[in-house]
Design a protein around this motif. Structure first.
Motif, PDB file in Angstrom:
ATOM      1  N   ASP A  44       2.293   1.949  -3.403  1.00  0.00           N
ATOM      2  CA  ASP A  44       1.315   2.579  -4.306  1.00  0.00           C
ATOM      3  C   ASP A  44       1.065   4.039  -3.929  1.00  0.00           C
ATOM      4  O   ASP A  44       0.880   4.895  -4.802  1.00  0.00           O
ATOM      5  CB  ASP A  44      -0.019   1.812  -4.252  1.00  0.00           C
ATOM      6  CG  ASP A  44       0.126   0.390  -4.779  1.00  0.00           C
ATOM      7  OD1 ASP A  44       1.078   0.126  -5.540  1.00  0.00           O
ATOM      8  OD2 ASP A  44      -0.713  -0.464  -4.413  1.00  0.00           O
ATOM      9  N   HIS A  45       1.003   4.313  -2.637  1.00  0.00           N
ATOM     10  CA  HIS A  45       0.771   5.677  -2.149  1.00  0.00           C
ATOM     11  C   HIS A  45       1.918   6.583  -2.589  1.00  0.00           C
ATOM     12  O   HIS A  45       1.727   7.689  -3.086  1.00  0.00           O
ATOM     13  CB  HIS A  45       0.684   5.628  -0.617  1.00  0.00           C
ATOM     14  CG  HIS A  45       0.166   6.870   0.019  1.00  0.00           C
ATOM     15  ND1 HIS A  45       0.969   7.764   0.672  1.00  0.00           N
ATOM     16  CD2 HIS A  45      -1.078   7.381   0.101  1.00  0.00           C
ATOM     17  CE1 HIS A  45       0.245   8.755   1.134  1.00  0.00           C
ATOM     18  NE2 HIS A  45      -1.006   8.556   0.803  1.00  0.00           N
TER      19      HIS A  45
ATOM     20  N   LYS B  60      -5.719   4.025   0.334  1.00  0.00           N
ATOM     21  CA  LYS B  60      -5.401   4.522  -1.016  1.00  0.00           C
ATOM     22  C   LYS B  60      -6.639   5.228  -1.570  1.00  0.00           C
ATOM     23  O   LYS B  60      -7.765   4.783  -1.326  1.00  0.00           O
ATOM     24  CB  LYS B  60      -5.033   3.356  -1.945  1.00  0.00           C
ATOM     25  CG  LYS B  60      -3.749   2.677  -1.560  1.00  0.00           C
ATOM     26  CD  LYS B  60      -3.288   1.708  -2.641  1.00  0.00           C
ATOM     27  CE  LYS B  60      -4.152   0.483  -2.732  1.00  0.00           C
ATOM     28  NZ  LYS B  60      -3.615  -0.537  -3.650  1.00  0.00           N
TER      29      LYS B  60
ATOM     30  N   HIS C 150      -8.876  10.628  -0.500  1.00  0.00           N
ATOM     31  CA  HIS C 150      -7.444  10.937  -0.341  1.00  0.00           C
ATOM     32  C   HIS C 150      -7.027  11.169   1.111  1.00  0.00           C
ATOM     33  O   HIS C 150      -5.892  11.575   1.383  1.00  0.00           O
ATOM     34  CB  HIS C 150      -7.079  12.151  -1.208  1.00  0.00           C
ATOM     35  CG  HIS C 150      -7.254  11.897  -2.680  1.00  0.00           C
ATOM     36  ND1 HIS C 150      -8.493  11.776  -3.259  1.00  0.00           N
ATOM     37  CD2 HIS C 150      -6.355  11.709  -3.667  1.00  0.00           C
ATOM     38  CE1 HIS C 150      -8.355  11.543  -4.556  1.00  0.00           C
ATOM     39  NE2 HIS C 150      -7.060  11.495  -4.833  1.00  0.00           N
TER      40      HIS C 150
ATOM     41  N   PRO D 278      -3.562   0.527  -9.086  1.00  0.00           N
ATOM     42  CA  PRO D 278      -3.734   0.365  -7.630  1.00  0.00           C
ATOM     43  C   PRO D 278      -4.883   1.182  -7.036  1.00  0.00           C
ATOM     44  O   PRO D 278      -5.305   0.919  -5.924  1.00  0.00           O
ATOM     45  CB  PRO D 278      -2.397   0.877  -7.059  1.00  0.00           C
ATOM     46  CG  PRO D 278      -1.436   0.862  -8.180  1.00  0.00           C
ATOM     47  CD  PRO D 278      -2.247   1.080  -9.416  1.00  0.00           C
ATOM     48  N   TYR D 279      -5.385   2.175  -7.800  1.00  0.00           N
ATOM     49  CA  TYR D 279      -6.395   3.079  -7.240  1.00  0.00           C
ATOM     50  C   TYR D 279      -7.799   2.747  -7.761  1.00  0.00           C
ATOM     51  O   TYR D 279      -8.762   3.451  -7.449  1.00  0.00           O
ATOM     52  CB  TYR D 279      -6.034   4.539  -7.564  1.00  0.00           C
ATOM     53  CG  TYR D 279      -4.545   4.802  -7.412  1.00  0.00           C
ATOM     54  CD1 TYR D 279      -3.929   4.701  -6.163  1.00  0.00           C
ATOM     55  CD2 TYR D 279      -3.738   5.075  -8.521  1.00  0.00           C
ATOM     56  CE1 TYR D 279      -2.557   4.881  -6.026  1.00  0.00           C
ATOM     57  CE2 TYR D 279      -2.374   5.267  -8.395  1.00  0.00           C
ATOM     58  CZ  TYR D 279      -1.784   5.160  -7.139  1.00  0.00           C
ATOM     59  OH  TYR D 279      -0.427   5.336  -7.008  1.00  0.00           O
TER      60      TYR D 279
ATOM     61  N   SER E 232      -3.473  13.768  -8.706  1.00  0.00           N
ATOM     62  CA  SER E 232      -4.637  12.918  -8.889  1.00  0.00           C
ATOM     63  C   SER E 232      -5.541  13.467 -10.005  1.00  0.00           C
ATOM     64  O   SER E 232      -6.107  12.700 -10.802  1.00  0.00           O
ATOM     65  CB  SER E 232      -5.390  12.860  -7.558  1.00  0.00           C
ATOM     66  OG  SER E 232      -6.308  11.846  -7.546  1.00  0.00           O
TER      67      SER E 232
ATOM     68  N   ILE F 281       0.847  -1.203   0.000  1.00  0.00           N
ATOM     69  CA  ILE F 281       0.000   0.000   0.000  1.00  0.00           C
ATOM     70  C   ILE F 281       0.880   1.250   0.000  1.00  0.00           C
ATOM     71  O   ILE F 281       0.650   2.197  -0.754  1.00  0.00           O
ATOM     72  CB  ILE F 281      -0.943  -0.036   1.231  1.00  0.00           C
ATOM     73  CG1 ILE F 281      -2.014  -1.110   1.010  1.00  0.00           C
ATOM     74  CG2 ILE F 281      -1.566   1.329   1.501  1.00  0.00           C
ATOM     75  CD1 ILE F 281      -2.835  -1.451   2.230  1.00  0.00           C
TER      76      ILE F 281
ATOM     77  N   ASP G   7      -8.276   0.880   2.760  1.00  0.00           N
ATOM     78  CA  ASP G   7      -6.893   0.460   2.463  1.00  0.00           C
ATOM     79  C   ASP G   7      -5.945   1.649   2.267  1.00  0.00           C
ATOM     80  O   ASP G   7      -4.851   1.488   1.714  1.00  0.00           O
ATOM     81  CB  ASP G   7      -6.839  -0.498   1.263  1.00  0.00           C
ATOM     82  CG  ASP G   7      -7.252   0.177  -0.035  1.00  0.00           C
ATOM     83  OD1 ASP G   7      -7.616   1.365  -0.015  1.00  0.00           O
ATOM     84  OD2 ASP G   7      -7.207  -0.502  -1.076  1.00  0.00           O
TER      85      ASP G   7
END
Ligand SMILES: Cc1cc2nc3c(=O)[nH]c(=O)nc-3n(C[C@H](O)[C@H](O)[C@H](O)COP(=O)(O)OP(=O)(O)OC[C@H]3O[C@@H](n4cnc5c(N)ncnc54)[C@H](O)[C@@H]3O)c2cc1C
Length: 400
Positions: free
Chosen positions: A97-98, A346, A364, A394-395, A375, A94, A344
């Motif tokens: 990805d963040h 994200k 967010h 991932p989002y 974004s 996670i 999660d």
């Protein structure tokens, strides 16, 4: 922030765009935050896994987290999933990805700051985490080193003397500080969103007052009612922050969203601060802003729309006054806002799985002010069908 940046990114690419809000842009959560563009926030806020930390929250012993007992039944499921996602093995992926979005936060904000002439609102010299005890400072310094080695995040360490020199308004000697050097801070977060919205309008974008609850699928696209009459388009983006749950639910999506509420109040009359300062042991931020020093609280788990219970802010005010003078509160009632969170950690960025032409851009959490331009760019590139600058997989809402 998210809706305005999505609209601006689309209009910059030559599209015809309407931005619909029930009030002026930048008036809700994106107004009331601590105003930090958090380049160092490569790892999102995890649910505590250590039993002592959980008990501290359960017995309301700290001031960084509070909760409404009455909200617990509805929060049990999202909190259990948040806890599950925070297990070290899952959290590692996670955080990766963040980080892939966070690493673009400065360059993407800079492009929109230059575009909208907002430089005067932005300080580019980081912010500090201050420590009352050497033990906590040592453990945070070790973590800062890990973030530097793993992600290239820059920092410096200040001992008590150096911190007192850097922040002459502090009237108590502290153990020291970690100075995150990369982040930027904004003297009026709502005004930055307004600058982005003004640029959107100057480029031909249409700003309209309307209610997202009227969004309906029509032949060839989507329609929404506004003060200027019905607006219709091929694509619609839901970027309603904490209110995305109601809008997505109405269209049949059961997304695991919840809010972490937060309060702020401004104070005038004291010596103020040079840079935002996070009291690391108590979990609150004091940020020098246009309206005075803005003191913001940590998380309150409660239902969106439940009456304000600013007990955390009362505790935080006491702790803040141990550090600096805060003579005159500006507002009679504290401001209350809602961080839009997913289980999660994200955000949800991408197509609505069952509705062609409908897109999501919300969730967010603690870093929506940071992530708006990045974004928004990702959303615009996905709608256009061009190669996105970050892998959007991932989002996707499909993960739920
Ligand atoms: C105390 C606090 C401190 C924070 N500090 C930071 C920080 O330092 N850095 C950081 O990156 N993030 C921070 N955050 C988080 C950040 O503020 C949020 O993640 C971000 O503002 C979310 O932006 P958004 O555009 O998704 O939501 P919002 O800013 O809430 O925007 C949602 C918009 O939807 C509109 N709307 C809602 N319902 C409707 C409807 N039915 N019809 C039409 N319009 C509607 C609202 O009017 C609003 O304009 C903080 C949050 C809090 C509470």
């Amino acid at each position: 922030m998210l809706g305005t940046c999505t609209a601006l990114q689309l209009v910059l690419r030559g599209h015809s765009v309407a931005l619909i809000d029930r009030r002026a842009p930048g008036g809700e959560t994106s107004y009331g935050n601590a105003g930090i563009i958090q380049r160092e926030a490569v790892e999102p806020y995890a649910f505590p896994r250590d039993g002592r930390a959980v008990l501290k929250v359960a017995f309301k012993r700290g001031m960084d987290v509070d909760y409404h007992v009455g909200a617990l039944p509805s929060l049990m499921s999202p909190l259990a999933r948040y806890w599950h996602a925070s297990a070290p093995s899952r959290y590692r992926d996670i955080a990766r990805d963040h980080c892939r979005l966070i690493e673009h936060c400065l360059t993407e904000h800079q492009a929109l700051i230059a575009e909208s002439g907002a430089d005067a609102l932005v300080r580019k010299d980081g912010y500090r985490l201050a420590f009352r005890s050497h033990a906590v400072m040592d453990s945070m310094a070790a973590r800062a080193l890990v973030l530097q080695e793993r992600y290239g995040i820059r920092y410096s360490l200040l001992d008590g003397d150096a911190l007192a020199h850097a922040e002459p308004g502090l009237h108590r000697r502290l153990a020291g500080a970690v100075h995150w050097e990369d982040p930027w801070s904004v003297s009026d977060p709502g005004a930055l969103v307004q600058h982005y919205a003004d640029r959107f309008i100057a480029l031909g974008g249409h700003l309209a007052e309307g209610d997202a609850a009227t969004l309906t699928a029509v032949a060839g696209g989507w329609s929404v009612q506004s003060q200027a009459g019905p607006l219709t388009a091929r694509h619609a983006v839901i970027a309603l922050g904490p209110w995305a749950q109601a809008a997505s639910c109405a269209l049949g999506y059961k997304l695991p969203l919840f809010v972490k509420r937060g309060y702020h109040r401004h104070y005038r009359g004291g010596p103020g601060l040079q840079l935002p300062l996070l009291d690391a042991e108590s979990g609150f931020v004091m940020a020098p802003m246009a309206d005075g020093v803005r003191v913001t609280t940590g998380a309150e788990f409660a239902r969106i729309g439940a009456p304000a219970t600013p007990v955390q802010l009362a505790k935080v005010e006491r702790a803040a006054r141990e550090l600096i003078d805060l003579p005159q509160p500006v507002e009679t009632q504290p401001w209350l806002g809602n961080r839009p969170c997913t289980v999660d950690m994200k955000p949800v960025i991408g197509p609505a799985p069952r509705h062609p032409g409908l897109w999501f851009n919300f969730g967010h959490a603690h870093q929506g002010f940071t992530l708006g331009p990045a974004s928004g760019r990702l959303m615009a590139e996905m709608i256009e069908g061009t190669t996105p600058f970050v892998d959007p997989a991932p989002y996707s809402a499909l993960r739920f």
